[in-house]
Every structure is written in C-alpha cells, then in structure tokens.
Design a protein around this motif. Structure first.
Motif, PDB file in Angstrom:
ATOM      1  N   MET A  61       0.731  -0.942   0.352  1.00 30.66           N
ATOM      2  CA  MET A  61      -0.211   0.567   0.071  1.00 30.66           C
ATOM      3  C   MET A  61       0.770   1.278  -0.558  1.00 30.66           C
ATOM      4  SD  MET A  61      -3.340  -1.018   2.468  1.00 30.66           S
ATOM      5  CE  MET A  61      -4.497  -2.032   2.052  1.00 30.66           C
ATOM      6  N   VAL A  62       1.623   1.234   1.261  1.00 35.72           N
ATOM      7  CA  VAL A  62       2.602   1.872   1.403  1.00 35.72           C
ATOM      8  C   VAL A  62       3.539   2.413  -0.718  1.00 35.72           C
ATOM      9  CG1 VAL A  62       5.567   3.199   1.528  1.00 35.72           C
ATOM     10  CG2 VAL A  62       4.066   1.998   3.190  1.00 35.72           C
ATOM     11  N   ALA A  63       3.932   2.327  -1.350  1.00 33.34           N
ATOM     12  CA  ALA A  63       4.291   1.469  -2.389  1.00 33.34           C
ATOM     13  C   ALA A  63       3.158   2.108  -3.495  1.00 33.34           C
ATOM     14  CB  ALA A  63       5.035   0.390  -3.332  1.00 33.34           C
ATOM     15  N   ILE A  64       2.135   1.486  -3.333  1.00 34.93           N
ATOM     16  CA  ILE A  64       0.785   2.243  -4.425  1.00 34.93           C
ATOM     17  C   ILE A  64       1.409   3.977  -3.776  1.00 34.93           C
ATOM     18  CG2 ILE A  64      -1.588   2.628  -5.109  1.00 34.93           C
ATOM     19  CD1 ILE A  64      -1.348  -0.702  -4.357  1.00 34.93           C
ATOM     20  N   SER A  65       0.584   4.246  -2.485  1.00 32.16           N
ATOM     21  CA  SER A  65       0.555   4.953  -2.589  1.00 32.16           C
ATOM     22  C   SER A  65       1.634   6.339  -2.342  1.00 32.16           C
ATOM     23  CB  SER A  65       0.568   5.167  -1.010  1.00 32.16           C
ATOM     24  OG  SER A  65      -0.495   4.771  -0.050  1.00 32.16           O
ATOM     25  N   GLU A  66       3.035   5.817  -2.893  1.00 35.92           N
ATOM     26  CA  GLU A  66       3.845   6.738  -3.156  1.00 35.92           C
ATOM     27  C   GLU A  66       4.282   6.777  -4.411  1.00 35.92           C
ATOM     28  OE1 GLU A  66       5.944   8.533  -1.084  1.00 35.92           O
ATOM     29  OE2 GLU A  66       7.305   7.410   0.335  1.00 35.92           O
ATOM     30  N   SER A  67       3.348   5.812  -5.319  1.00 34.78           N
ATOM     31  CA  SER A  67       3.101   6.300  -6.590  1.00 34.78           C
ATOM     32  C   SER A  67       2.681   6.663  -7.261  1.00 34.78           C
ATOM     33  CB  SER A  67       3.133   4.859  -7.410  1.00 34.78           C
ATOM     34  OG  SER A  67       4.613   4.577  -6.922  1.00 34.78           O
ATOM     35  N   THR A  68       1.471   7.436  -6.554  1.00 36.19           N
ATOM     36  CA  THR A  68      -0.026   7.954  -7.278  1.00 36.19           C
ATOM     37  C   THR A  68       0.282   9.743  -6.613  1.00 36.19           C
ATOM     38  OG1 THR A  68      -0.978   7.663  -5.151  1.00 36.19           O
ATOM     39  CG2 THR A  68      -1.721   5.854  -7.013  1.00 36.19           C
ATOM     40  N   PRO A  69      -0.379  10.627  -7.357  1.00 38.00           N
ATOM     41  CA  PRO A  69      -0.267  11.829  -6.689  1.00 38.00           C
ATOM     42  C   PRO A  69      -0.865  11.911  -5.917  1.00 38.00           C
ATOM     43  CG  PRO A  69      -1.078  11.569  -9.164  1.00 38.00           C
ATOM     44  CD  PRO A  69      -1.234  10.520  -8.476  1.00 38.00           C
ATOM     45  N   GLY A  70      -0.356  13.200  -4.668  1.00 40.13           N
ATOM     46  CA  GLY A  70      -1.138  13.318  -3.240  1.00 40.13           C
ATOM     47  C   GLY A  70      -0.449  13.115  -2.500  1.00 40.13           C
ATOM     48  N   PRO A  71      -0.529  14.032  -1.336  1.00 40.23           N
ATOM     49  CA  PRO A  71       0.615  13.248   0.757  1.00 40.23           C
ATOM     50  C   PRO A  71      -0.086  12.038   0.965  1.00 40.23           C
ATOM     51  CG  PRO A  71      -0.831  15.406   0.553  1.00 40.23           C
ATOM     52  CD  PRO A  71      -1.143  14.591  -0.540  1.00 40.23           C
ATOM     53  N   ILE A  72       1.214  11.089   1.161  1.00 39.90           N
ATOM     54  CA  ILE A  72       0.888   9.607   0.979  1.00 39.90           C
ATOM     55  C   ILE A  72       0.076   9.435   2.494  1.00 39.90           C
ATOM     56  CG2 ILE A  72       3.397   9.913   2.760  1.00 39.90           C
ATOM     57  CD1 ILE A  72       3.681   6.776   1.423  1.00 39.90           C
ATOM     58  N   GLY A  73       0.070  10.181   3.528  1.00 40.19           N
ATOM     59  CA  GLY A  73      -0.258   9.873   4.253  1.00 40.19           C
ATOM     60  C   GLY A  73      -2.404   9.532   3.764  1.00 40.19           C
ATOM     61  N   ILE A  74      -2.271  11.033   3.328  1.00 34.59           N
ATOM     62  CA  ILE A  74      -3.827  11.024   2.590  1.00 34.59           C
ATOM     63  C   ILE A  74      -3.972   9.816   1.623  1.00 34.59           C
ATOM     64  CG2 ILE A  74      -5.416  11.896   1.324  1.00 34.59           C
ATOM     65  CD1 ILE A  74      -4.237  14.583   2.496  1.00 34.59           C
ATOM     66  N   ASN A  75      -2.901   9.291   0.879  1.00 37.59           N
ATOM     67  CA  ASN A  75      -3.098   8.269  -0.049  1.00 37.59           C
ATOM     68  C   ASN A  75      -3.628   6.633   0.971  1.00 37.59           C
ATOM     69  OD1 ASN A  75      -3.291  10.173  -1.686  1.00 37.59           O
ATOM     70  ND2 ASN A  75      -0.654   9.285  -2.729  1.00 37.59           N
TER      71      ASN A  75
END
Length: 205
Positions: A61-75
């Motif tokens: 999930m971290v990898a996906i959140s880092e790879s998508t636009p926006g702040p990682i915490g919100i993602n």
C-alpha cells in the motif's frame, strides 16, 4: 480498549468504521514531520498494534500511495478505508486523517507569527529536525528490507531455523542500486524511476 477497537473494525460495522476514523485521527494528530513520518506511525498502529494488515500488504500500500499523486498519509488513509469499508469508508477515513492537520494549521496561521521568533520555539524546531529524520530513516529501512529480502514475512523471531530461509532477492537488489545511481548521477525526474519500478515488478517479480 485496543482489543475492542480491533474487534469492531474487523466486524466492518458502522461502529467499526468510526473506530477506524478515530485511529486515523490519532495518526494525523501525532504525525509531526510529514507523510514519511506517518509511514512508521501507521505501521506501528495498523500492523503491530491493531493487526489490520500484514507487513507485506502494508508496504505494498505504501508503494502504491507513493506512486500516486497527493500526500502519502492521505493516500494511505483513502486506500485502507476503501479496502476495508468501500468508497464511503475511504472518504470518511481520509477526513479523519486530514482533520487534525486542518485544525493545527488554522491555529498556526493565526498565532504562529506572534511567537515564532522566540528562542524556545526555535530550539524546539532545531530538536525536531533530527528526530523527524530518524523516524523517516526507520520507515525507509523497513521498506528496503521488505523489498530486498525474501522469506522475511514467514520468519518467526523465536525460531532461529526460520531465519535461515531468508535470502536477498538479487534482481530487486540490482534494480534498487541502479535506481540509486540514476537518481544521484542524473537529473531524470523521479516519476520515471517509479514507473520503471512498476514495469520491472510486472516483468521480473
């Protein structure tokens, strides 16, 4: 209290969703230093304490959140809320994650200018910087270890024999070193490195 919240969240009831929002409100409230610090806090809260996710799934999930636009915490809040409770859950948990920051930044915007130059405030920020760097380093180290070592997820701390099955994933390690070299020695945009990582994973992993 923790056991009760785990039970409610796992039941995927309305009360469970409220508990999950409370968890993300807590994460948002104590995340000082940005989303990267939040990775460590989320890992300790969602994986170690509440056992809602495995280490491997969490860092995926971290990898996906880092790879998508926006702040990682919100993602991360959106991803996990949607994973457990659907689209509405993702919206509500995202609001829970953002609310502490929203309240805090409004207070800072109103009052910070009046005391920002005071020596005590400056000293506090000077101390926070290395502390935040350390927390970010822990999150980075955990991601690197999980990404490069195979068999770690099945190792039992009390059983030494299971640790013999851990080995380095050579393709991932070589690709990791290559990415570091590219990022440090060229001016290529990091987004292309992230995209190449996705392609590498599909083809070789």
């Amino acid at each position: 209290m923790t056991e009760y919240m785990i039970e409610q969240i796992s039941s995927q009831s309305a009360l469970g969703l409220l508990c999950l929002v409370a968890v993300f409100f807590y994460i948002g409230l104590i995340t000082i230093g940005g989303g990267q610090v939040g990775i460590t806090i989320m890992q300790q809260t969602l994986v170690d304490n509440f056992h809602l996710l495995t280490d491997e799934k969490f860092f995926n999930m971290v990898a996906i959140s880092e790879s998508t636009p926006g702040p990682i915490g919100i993602n991360m809040a959106t991803y996990i809320g949607t994973e457990l409770y659907g689209v509405f859950g993702g919206i509500v948990t995202t609001f829970g994650q953002v609310l502490p920051s929203l309240i805090t930044i409004m207070l800072i915007a109103k009052y910070f200018g009046k005391f920002s130059e005071k020596s005590g405030v400056q000293a506090a920020f000077s101390t926070l910087r290395p502390a935040v760097s350390g927390v970010i380093a822990v999150a980075a180290a955990r991601i690197v270890i999980l990404a490069l070592l195979k068999g770690l997820e099945s190792a039992v701390p009390s059983d030494v024999s299971t640790w013999a099955n851990i080995y380095i994933q050579a393709p991932s390690a070589v690709f990791y070193m290559l990415c570091l070299g590219v990022l440090f020695r060229t001016k290529i945009h990091p987004v292309f490195v992230v995209l190449s990582g996705a392609v590498f994973g599909v083809v070789f992993c």
